[in-house]
Motif scaffolding. Structure first.
Motif, PDB file in Angstrom:
ATOM      1  N   ALA A 134       0.837  -1.206   0.000  1.00 37.81           N
ATOM      2  CA  ALA A 134       0.000   0.000   0.000  1.00 37.81           C
ATOM      3  C   ALA A 134       0.870   1.253   0.000  1.00 37.81           C
ATOM      4  CB  ALA A 134      -0.939  -0.012   1.195  1.00 37.81           C
ATOM      5  N   ILE A 135       1.922   1.233   0.817  1.00 39.71           N
ATOM      6  CA  ILE A 135       2.818   2.386   0.893  1.00 39.71           C
ATOM      7  C   ILE A 135       3.620   2.539  -0.398  1.00 39.71           C
ATOM      8  CG2 ILE A 135       4.840   3.331   2.082  1.00 39.71           C
ATOM      9  CD1 ILE A 135       3.698   2.028   4.665  1.00 39.71           C
ATOM     10  N   GLU A 136       4.109   1.418  -0.940  1.00 43.85           N
ATOM     11  CA  GLU A 136       4.863   1.481  -2.200  1.00 43.85           C
ATOM     12  C   GLU A 136       3.978   1.985  -3.338  1.00 43.85           C
ATOM     13  OE1 GLU A 136       6.620  -2.317  -2.948  1.00 43.85           O
ATOM     14  OE2 GLU A 136       8.034  -2.165  -1.290  1.00 43.85           O
ATOM     15  N   ALA A 137       2.742   1.517  -3.401  1.00 42.80           N
ATOM     16  CA  ALA A 137       1.815   1.991  -4.418  1.00 42.80           C
ATOM     17  C   ALA A 137       1.529   3.471  -4.224  1.00 42.80           C
ATOM     18  CB  ALA A 137       0.518   1.188  -4.369  1.00 42.80           C
ATOM     19  N   GLY A 138       1.435   3.890  -2.958  1.00 50.35           N
ATOM     20  CA  GLY A 138       1.200   5.298  -2.662  1.00 50.35           C
ATOM     21  C   GLY A 138       2.315   6.191  -3.178  1.00 50.35           C
TER      22      GLY A 138
END
Length: 262
Positions: A14-18
């Protein structure tokens, strides 16, 4: 902790996609449209490309349902299914108001059991695992979150881009109970109720499984209520992925709104 590996991977992705989303957010990106005329950007696709291959690699025995991937139906044969919205709130992304999220959930036999929601602009991470509580994380600060105990002066949430006439009529009819109405985008509405910053949200229109799966488990683990408009349980990994009945989120039954507003 059960599902620890699943949770850690979902948080990381989720953080990497963000981060990928934010890079595109800073540019003058193009906007396309799907067959249903809902908007689509490069960020939707790029975030999906970050999340889905890793889920497939790390959990090959699980099904996957993503808004931005073709659904081949194989997930229906799986007990566990990842349910992903790589960019929830594309309209908010286009408006550049910061109110969009990455949603990753895991269902088991139709029930949402794990959810991660990350708001890239706010750098806020919400997550929950069934029977383990709900948590909020920002800048290395982690806290367990709970719905508010308010039963009066209730704070309602409305959609930024999908406010309905039925919702407006409902709020007007119950204005003595509802102190304020704040417009908020994407699944941040569920997160705000889980964190005790609001008490009620009603969605009368259509949504899809990927819009609700992550926020449902976060709301429920924070002590809140998440039901379809006819008070039935929301199920996941279905043949028809549309949530056709609408849904509501409440802080708790003692708010008096379960029977009072519907």
């Amino acid at each position: 902790m059960q599902f620890k590996r699943e949770l850690e991977l979902a948080k990381t992705l989720a953080i990497e996609a963000g981060k990928v989303i934010l890079e595109i957010y800073k540019t003058d990106f193009d906007v396309g449209y799907k067959e249903d005329q809902s908007p689509l950007t490069l960020a939707d696709k790029a975030a999906n490309d970050v999340i889905i291959p890793r889920l497939e690699e790390e959990f090959p025995g699980y099904g996957i349902l993503s808004e931005e991937s073709k659904d081949d139906g194989l997930r229906l044969k799986k007990d566990y299914c990842w349910i992903v919205d790589p960019l929830d709130g594309t309209k908010e992304f286009i408006k550049k108001n910061g109110e969009f999220t990455v949603n990753i959930a895991l269902s088991y036999n139709g029930i949402s059991i794990l959810g991660v929601i990350y708001a890239p602009v706010l750098n806020e991470l919400y997550y929950a695992v069934k029977d383990r509580g709900a948590f909020y994380e920002k800048d290395s600060h982690i806290e367990q979150i709970h719905v508010s105990e308010r039963t009066e002066g209730l704070r309602a949430l409305g959609s930024q881009s999908h406010r309905s006439h039925a919702f407006n009529e409902l709020m007007d009819a119950k204005k003595e109970q509802v102190e304020s109405i704040l417009a908020v985008g994407s699944s941040l509405k569920g997160c705000m109720i889980a964190k005790g910053r609001a008490e009620i949200y009603y969605r009368f229109g259509l949504t899809s499984e990927w819009d609700t799966a992550a926020q449902q488990i976060i709301v429920e683990e924070a002590g809140g209520i998440f039901k379809q408009m006819d008070h039935s349980e929301m199920r996941y990994n279905r043949v028809n992925t549309l949530n056709e009945k609408g849904f509501y989120i409440l802080n708790h039954t003692s708010s008096g709104l379960l029977g009072g507003l519907i």
